[in-house]
Design a protein around this motif. Structure first.
Motif, PDB file in Angstrom:
ATOM      1  N   LEU A 163       0.887  -1.143   0.036  1.00 13.03           N
ATOM      2  CA  LEU A 163      -0.165   0.015  -0.207  1.00 13.03           C
ATOM      3  C   LEU A 163       0.689   1.322   0.100  1.00 13.03           C
ATOM      4  O   LEU A 163       0.743   2.379  -0.696  1.00 13.03           O
ATOM      5  N   GLN A 164       1.888   1.205   0.856  1.00  9.44           N
ATOM      6  CA  GLN A 164       2.851   2.283   0.849  1.00  9.44           C
ATOM      7  C   GLN A 164       3.684   2.462  -0.524  1.00  9.44           C
ATOM      8  O   GLN A 164       3.671   3.972  -1.134  1.00  9.44           O
ATOM      9  N   LEU A 165       4.039   1.506  -1.042  1.00  7.88           N
ATOM     10  CA  LEU A 165       4.736   1.702  -2.441  1.00  7.88           C
ATOM     11  C   LEU A 165       3.767   2.347  -3.589  1.00  7.88           C
ATOM     12  O   LEU A 165       4.011   2.863  -4.224  1.00  7.88           O
ATOM     13  N   ALA A 166       2.622   1.768  -3.522  1.00  5.09           N
ATOM     14  CA  ALA A 166       1.431   2.215  -4.302  1.00  5.09           C
ATOM     15  C   ALA A 166       1.296   3.565  -4.001  1.00  5.09           C
ATOM     16  O   ALA A 166       0.979   4.613  -5.067  1.00  5.09           O
ATOM     17  N   GLN A 167       1.167   4.324  -2.922  1.00  4.22           N
ATOM     18  CA  GLN A 167       0.997   5.421  -2.371  1.00  4.22           C
ATOM     19  C   GLN A 167       2.232   6.430  -2.976  1.00  4.22           C
ATOM     20  O   GLN A 167       1.799   7.153  -3.570  1.00  4.22           O
ATOM     21  N   ASP A 168       3.285   5.719  -2.752  1.00  3.05           N
ATOM     22  CA  ASP A 168       4.620   6.545  -3.077  1.00  3.05           C
ATOM     23  C   ASP A 168       4.580   6.822  -4.552  1.00  3.05           C
ATOM     24  O   ASP A 168       4.856   7.854  -5.223  1.00  3.05           O
ATOM     25  N   LEU A 169       4.484   5.607  -5.295  1.00  2.00           N
ATOM     26  CA  LEU A 169       4.339   5.996  -6.844  1.00  2.00           C
ATOM     27  C   LEU A 169       3.208   6.632  -7.414  1.00  2.00           C
ATOM     28  O   LEU A 169       3.455   6.689  -8.553  1.00  2.00           O
ATOM     29  N   GLY A 170       2.206   6.632  -6.822  1.00  3.85           N
ATOM     30  CA  GLY A 170       0.994   7.068  -7.243  1.00  3.85           C
ATOM     31  C   GLY A 170       0.609   6.289  -8.317  1.00  3.85           C
ATOM     32  O   GLY A 170      -0.210   6.582  -9.386  1.00  3.85           O
ATOM     33  N   THR A 171       0.858   4.924  -8.371  1.00  2.00           N
ATOM     34  CA  THR A 171       0.272   4.096  -9.252  1.00  2.00           C
ATOM     35  C   THR A 171       0.166   2.554  -8.516  1.00  2.00           C
ATOM     36  O   THR A 171       0.688   2.105  -7.584  1.00  2.00           O
ATOM     37  N   GLY A 172      -0.922   1.595  -9.013  1.00  2.00           N
ATOM     38  CA  GLY A 172      -0.997   0.224  -8.759  1.00  2.00           C
ATOM     39  C   GLY A 172      -2.154   0.024  -7.678  1.00  2.00           C
ATOM     40  O   GLY A 172      -2.425   0.650  -6.729  1.00  2.00           O
ATOM     41  N   ASN A 173      -2.801  -0.930  -7.974  1.00  2.00           N
ATOM     42  CA  ASN A 173      -3.874  -1.509  -7.123  1.00  2.00           C
ATOM     43  C   ASN A 173      -3.217  -2.618  -6.285  1.00  2.00           C
ATOM     44  O   ASN A 173      -2.502  -3.089  -6.659  1.00  2.00           O
ATOM     45  N   VAL A 174      -3.548  -2.855  -5.220  1.00  2.00           N
ATOM     46  CA  VAL A 174      -3.014  -3.650  -4.405  1.00  2.00           C
ATOM     47  C   VAL A 174      -4.216  -4.928  -4.006  1.00  2.00           C
ATOM     48  O   VAL A 174      -5.036  -4.691  -3.671  1.00  2.00           O
ATOM     49  N   ILE A 175      -3.564  -6.055  -4.107  1.00  2.00           N
ATOM     50  CA  ILE A 175      -4.383  -7.301  -3.510  1.00  2.00           C
ATOM     51  C   ILE A 175      -3.597  -8.177  -2.495  1.00  2.00           C
ATOM     52  O   ILE A 175      -2.396  -7.714  -2.410  1.00  2.00           O
ATOM     53  N   ALA A 176      -4.518  -8.673  -1.524  1.00  2.00           N
ATOM     54  CA  ALA A 176      -3.908  -9.361  -0.431  1.00  2.00           C
ATOM     55  C   ALA A 176      -2.745 -10.720  -0.981  1.00  2.00           C
ATOM     56  O   ALA A 176      -3.238 -11.257  -2.132  1.00  2.00           O
ATOM     57  N   TRP A 177      -1.767 -10.893  -0.437  1.00  2.00           N
ATOM     58  CA  TRP A 177      -0.692 -11.896  -0.819  1.00  2.00           C
ATOM     59  C   TRP A 177      -1.441 -13.297  -0.883  1.00  2.00           C
ATOM     60  O   TRP A 177      -1.231 -13.933  -1.946  1.00  2.00           O
ATOM     61  N   ASP A 178      -2.350 -13.587  -0.102  1.00  2.00           N
ATOM     62  CA  ASP A 178      -3.070 -14.977   0.113  1.00  2.00           C
ATOM     63  C   ASP A 178      -4.118 -15.140  -1.203  1.00  2.00           C
ATOM     64  O   ASP A 178      -4.847 -16.239  -1.184  1.00  2.00           O
ATOM     65  N   THR A 179      -4.513 -14.028  -2.066  1.00  2.00           N
ATOM     66  CA  THR A 179      -5.431 -14.080  -2.999  1.00  2.00           C
ATOM     67  C   THR A 179      -5.077 -14.107  -4.384  1.00  2.00           C
ATOM     68  O   THR A 179      -5.414 -14.259  -5.340  1.00  2.00           O
ATOM     69  N   TRP A 180      -3.624 -13.590  -4.794  1.00  2.00           N
ATOM     70  CA  TRP A 180      -2.974 -13.579  -6.160  1.00  2.00           C
ATOM     71  C   TRP A 180      -3.074 -14.970  -6.846  1.00  2.00           C
ATOM     72  O   TRP A 180      -3.276 -14.784  -8.158  1.00  2.00           O
ATOM     73  N   THR A 181      -2.995 -16.068  -6.175  1.00  2.00           N
ATOM     74  CA  THR A 181      -2.977 -17.374  -6.957  1.00  2.00           C
ATOM     75  C   THR A 181      -4.288 -17.438  -7.613  1.00  2.00           C
ATOM     76  O   THR A 181      -4.376 -17.862  -8.806  1.00  2.00           O
ATOM     77  N   SER A 182      -5.450 -17.153  -6.918  1.00  2.00           N
ATOM     78  CA  SER A 182      -6.922 -17.471  -7.360  1.00  2.00           C
ATOM     79  C   SER A 182      -7.125 -16.438  -8.376  1.00  2.00           C
ATOM     80  O   SER A 182      -8.233 -16.618  -9.040  1.00  2.00           O
ATOM     81  N   LEU A 183      -6.445 -15.089  -8.271  1.00  2.00           N
ATOM     82  CA  LEU A 183      -6.630 -14.145  -9.322  1.00  2.00           C
ATOM     83  C   LEU A 183      -5.958 -13.975 -10.301  1.00  2.00           C
ATOM     84  O   LEU A 183      -6.168 -12.947 -11.362  1.00  2.00           O
ATOM     85  N   LEU A 184      -5.012 -14.940 -10.389  1.00  2.00           N
ATOM     86  CA  LEU A 184      -4.140 -14.734 -11.527  1.00  2.00           C
ATOM     87  C   LEU A 184      -4.704 -14.567 -12.932  1.00  2.00           C
ATOM     88  O   LEU A 184      -4.180 -14.399 -13.948  1.00  2.00           O
ATOM     89  N   GLY A 185      -5.862 -15.492 -13.052  1.00  2.00           N
ATOM     90  CA  GLY A 185      -6.420 -15.335 -14.581  1.00  2.00           C
ATOM     91  C   GLY A 185      -6.769 -14.070 -15.097  1.00  2.00           C
ATOM     92  O   GLY A 185      -7.018 -13.886 -16.421  1.00  2.00           O
ATOM     93  N   GLN A 186      -6.569 -12.811 -14.274  1.00  2.00           N
ATOM     94  CA  GLN A 186      -6.873 -11.563 -14.786  1.00  2.00           C
ATOM     95  C   GLN A 186      -5.668 -10.860 -15.124  1.00  2.00           C
ATOM     96  O   GLN A 186      -5.862  -9.733 -15.963  1.00  2.00           O
ATOM     97  N   TYR A 187      -4.441 -11.540 -15.343  1.00  2.00           N
ATOM     98  CA  TYR A 187      -3.175 -10.916 -15.419  1.00  2.00           C
ATOM     99  C   TYR A 187      -2.731 -11.262 -16.998  1.00  2.00           C
ATOM    100  O   TYR A 187      -2.649 -12.667 -17.240  1.00  2.00           O
TER     101      TYR A 187
END
Ligand code: ATR
Length: 277
Positions: A163-187
């Motif tokens: 969240l801090q990184l996304a805020q610092d860079l002014g870009t990026g949506n953040v998802i929880a670490w334990d969800t990326w595997t199940s959401l992978l089909g979107q990328y």
């Protein structure tokens, strides 16, 4: 060995430790290939000595240097001038000592990553990218991808860092670490910027079963060359891009600045450096 005269152009890589660095091998390979009177050396420099070493190198006629862990942030503070990307990420990996005594700094890791994608004809604009990790490497890669108008999502073990990184860079949506595997089909592109799978570090049971068939999988880890992530990706018949290309491309900027030639990252260069991995 190249012939080195009294007029030789000299550059260095500064790290602590520095023994693992492949930069001397790579730069000296290019110096020899292009017949340049120059030399590139490794220097083991503790953070507490960094500033005085930089002043000494600049005063001794060095053309510049690369900076590796843990000195990239201190190096930033030594610069008289930095470019936009360095200012954005707050660290530099390349310094140029100018004739007027000024020190110019930039960070070429992100641009090196983009070039390695271009080598594989990856379309970056509007690409849906999932970044694993939120450390310094993620910072460089995300800045450059965002500059190329990719759509960024970040997943990091410690969510607050993402969240801090996304805020610092002014870009990026953040998802929880334990969800990326199940959401992978979107990328369209998955980038591992964590140390997971690096030789000597923790491994990880990467699950890519939800990936779409066109997913491109990249790892910025390059030791080993075939990382645990890339191995799983190959088992799923996904396109993979190894981290070595980023390492070689990030070195081009410094080489061009100091030695005056834009060196080619071709298969001979890749295989030469890969022999040491
Ligand atoms: P660098 O500057 O090289 O990117 P770093 O700042 O130490 O190094 O970041 C390392 C990254 O690897 C971080 O995203 C870290 O996650 P945390 O922010 O939660 O520490 C990630 N990482 C390291 N070990 C990990 C593990 N076992 N599981 C998941 N992520 C890990």
């Amino acid at each position: 060995m190249n012939i080195i005269t009294g007029k030789a152009k000299v550059a260095a890589v500064l790290g602590w430790p520095v023994e693992h660095s492949r930069s001397p091998l790579l730069h000296n390979f290019w110096l020899k290939r292009y017949g340049i009177d120059g030399v590139y050396i490794p220097l083991a420099v503790k953070p507490e000595n960094f500033k005085k070493v930089i002043i000494g190198l600049s005063a001794s006629g060095f053309k510049g240097c690369n900076i590796t862990i843990p000195n990239k942030e201190i190096a930033f503070s030594c610069c008289d001038e930095v470019d936009e990307i360095a200012r954005k990420i707050g660290s530099v990996n390349t310094l140029t000592f100018k004739n007027d005594g000024k020190i110019f700094g930039t960070s070429t890791d992100g641009a090196g990553f983009i070039e390695s994608l271009r080598d594989h004809n990856i379309r970056i604009k509007n690409c849906n990218v999932l970044i694993l990790g939120a450390g310094g490497a993620a910072r460089s890669v995300i800045s450059s991808l965002a500059h190329e108008k990719a759509k960024i999502t970040i997943a990091n073990r410690t969510n607050s860092r993402a969240l801090q990184l996304a805020q610092d860079l002014g870009t990026g949506n953040v998802i929880a670490w334990d969800t990326w595997t199940s959401l992978l089909g979107q990328y369209d592109l998955l980038v591992n910027t964590t140390s997971l799978g690096m030789e000597g570090k923790e491994s990880f049971d990467f699950d890519l079963s939800k990936a779409k068939s066109g997913l491109v999988v990249t790892d910025i880890v390059y030791v080993p060359r075939l990382t645990p992530l890339l191995k799983v990706a190959k088992e799923f018949n996904l396109k993979t891009i190894e981290g070595l290309g980023m390492l070689l491309h990030q070195a081009r900027f410094g080489f061009r600045e100091w030695f005056g030639v834009d060196p080619m990252v071709d298969s001979e260069t890749i295989e030469y450096v890969a022999k040491t991995i």
